[in-house]
Design a protein around this motif. Structure first.
Motif, PDB file in Angstrom:
ATOM      1  N   GLU A   1       0.828  -1.127  -0.022  1.00  0.00           N
ATOM      2  CA  GLU A   1       0.169   0.069   0.137  1.00  0.00           C
ATOM      3  C   GLU A   1       0.863   1.328  -0.065  1.00  0.00           C
ATOM      4  O   GLU A   1       2.099   1.320   0.414  1.00  0.00           O
TER       5      GLU A   1
ATOM      6  N   CYS B   1      -2.611   0.074  -3.904  1.00  0.00           N
ATOM      7  CA  CYS B   1      -2.305  -1.057  -3.204  1.00  0.00           C
ATOM      8  C   CYS B   1      -1.934  -1.746  -4.635  1.00  0.00           C
ATOM      9  O   CYS B   1      -2.574  -2.109  -5.583  1.00  0.00           O
TER      10      CYS B   1
ATOM     11  N   MET C   1     -10.569  -7.961  -3.787  1.00  0.00           N
ATOM     12  CA  MET C   1      -9.877  -7.019  -3.150  1.00  0.00           C
ATOM     13  C   MET C   1     -10.740  -6.335  -2.050  1.00  0.00           C
ATOM     14  O   MET C   1     -11.907  -6.135  -2.461  1.00  0.00           O
TER      15      MET C   1
ATOM     16  N   TRP D   1     -10.360  -3.354   1.219  1.00  0.00           N
ATOM     17  CA  TRP D   1      -9.714  -2.377   2.217  1.00  0.00           C
ATOM     18  C   TRP D   1     -10.408  -2.423   3.713  1.00  0.00           C
ATOM     19  O   TRP D   1     -11.687  -2.503   3.872  1.00  0.00           O
TER      20      TRP D   1
ATOM     21  N   ILE E   1     -13.956   2.484  -3.783  1.00  0.00           N
ATOM     22  CA  ILE E   1     -12.768   1.623  -4.376  1.00  0.00           C
ATOM     23  C   ILE E   1     -12.856   1.515  -5.921  1.00  0.00           C
ATOM     24  O   ILE E   1     -14.125   1.424  -6.498  1.00  0.00           O
TER      25      ILE E   1
ATOM     26  N   ARG F   1     -10.447  -0.700  -8.961  1.00  0.00           N
ATOM     27  CA  ARG F   1      -9.248  -1.284  -9.487  1.00  0.00           C
ATOM     28  C   ARG F   1      -8.904  -1.432 -10.883  1.00  0.00           C
ATOM     29  O   ARG F   1      -9.723  -1.275 -11.681  1.00  0.00           O
TER      30      ARG F   1
ATOM     31  N   LEU G   1      -5.028  -1.482  -6.911  1.00  0.00           N
ATOM     32  CA  LEU G   1      -6.305  -1.223  -6.406  1.00  0.00           C
ATOM     33  C   LEU G   1      -6.304  -0.086  -5.662  1.00  0.00           C
ATOM     34  O   LEU G   1      -5.173   0.484  -5.199  1.00  0.00           O
TER      35      LEU G   1
ATOM     36  N   LEU H   1      -8.358   3.424  -3.277  1.00  0.00           N
ATOM     37  CA  LEU H   1      -9.323   3.814  -2.322  1.00  0.00           C
ATOM     38  C   LEU H   1      -9.476   5.291  -2.373  1.00  0.00           C
ATOM     39  O   LEU H   1      -8.264   5.818  -1.658  1.00  0.00           O
TER      40      LEU H   1
ATOM     41  N   TYR I   1      -4.843   1.795   7.127  1.00  0.00           N
ATOM     42  CA  TYR I   1      -5.525   1.126   6.020  1.00  0.00           C
ATOM     43  C   TYR I   1      -4.608   0.189   5.469  1.00  0.00           C
ATOM     44  O   TYR I   1      -3.568   0.217   4.911  1.00  0.00           O
ATOM     45  N   SER I   2      -5.107  -1.043   5.209  1.00  0.00           N
ATOM     46  CA  SER I   2      -4.367  -2.428   4.607  1.00  0.00           C
ATOM     47  C   SER I   2      -5.447  -2.626   3.417  1.00  0.00           C
ATOM     48  O   SER I   2      -6.737  -2.894   3.744  1.00  0.00           O
ATOM     49  N   CYS I   3      -4.731  -3.181   2.590  1.00  0.00           N
ATOM     50  CA  CYS I   3      -5.534  -4.044   1.370  1.00  0.00           C
ATOM     51  C   CYS I   3      -5.616  -5.380   1.749  1.00  0.00           C
ATOM     52  O   CYS I   3      -4.438  -5.966   2.205  1.00  0.00           O
TER      53      CYS I   3
ATOM     54  N   TRP J   1      -2.775  -9.995   3.211  1.00  0.00           N
ATOM     55  CA  TRP J   1      -2.754  -8.661   3.581  1.00  0.00           C
ATOM     56  C   TRP J   1      -1.520  -7.910   3.254  1.00  0.00           C
ATOM     57  O   TRP J   1      -0.380  -8.351   3.466  1.00  0.00           O
TER      58      TRP J   1
END
Length: 129
Positions: free
Chosen positions: A6, A22, A34, A36, A70, A72, A79, A81, A94-96, A119
């Protein structure tokens, strides 16, 4: 094995915008749904948004509706956000995350942390004046 990285986090004033990215590698991106997620200090990780492999289905948390989008690009294995009108309560890491699309049989699966097997490390978003 899918590697997710990310970027795009940072400090933004309330009402501002950020675009998180991401980038995936090590797998066939279009095989994966995918999502978030975010985690604030002292709180559990929570769902933010998810998208199907082809982008035709997208799901948002209530907290994100109308503000976050979101998206992609399978050709770029990326990806995004887009976060607009940010609030102090949006501050979090924030994690994808990725899950093989074939495993998402029900819509509810998109919202569940346990669905996702891969992750990223996360990117910090701070919303403060």
């Amino acid at each position: 094995q899918v590697l997710l990285v990310e970027s795009g986090g940072g400090l933004v004033q309330p009402g501002g915008s950020l675009r998180l990215s991401c980038v995936a590698s090590g797998g066939t991106f279009r095989d994966y749904a995918m999502a978030w997620f975010r985690q604030a200090p002292g709180k559990e990780r929570e769902f933010v948004a998810a998208i199907s492999w082809n982008g035709q289905m997208a799901f948002d948390a209530d907290s994100a509706k109308g503000r976050f989008t979101i998206s992609r690009d399978n050709a770029r294995s990326t990806l995004w956000l887009q976060m607009n009108r940010l609030k102090p309560e949006d501050a979090a890491v924030y994690s994808c995350a990725a899950a093989q699309q074939v495993q998402l049989v029900h819509r509810t699966s998109y919202y569940s942390e346990s669905t996702y097997h891969y992750w990223g490390q996360g990117t910090q978003v701070t919303v403060s004046s």
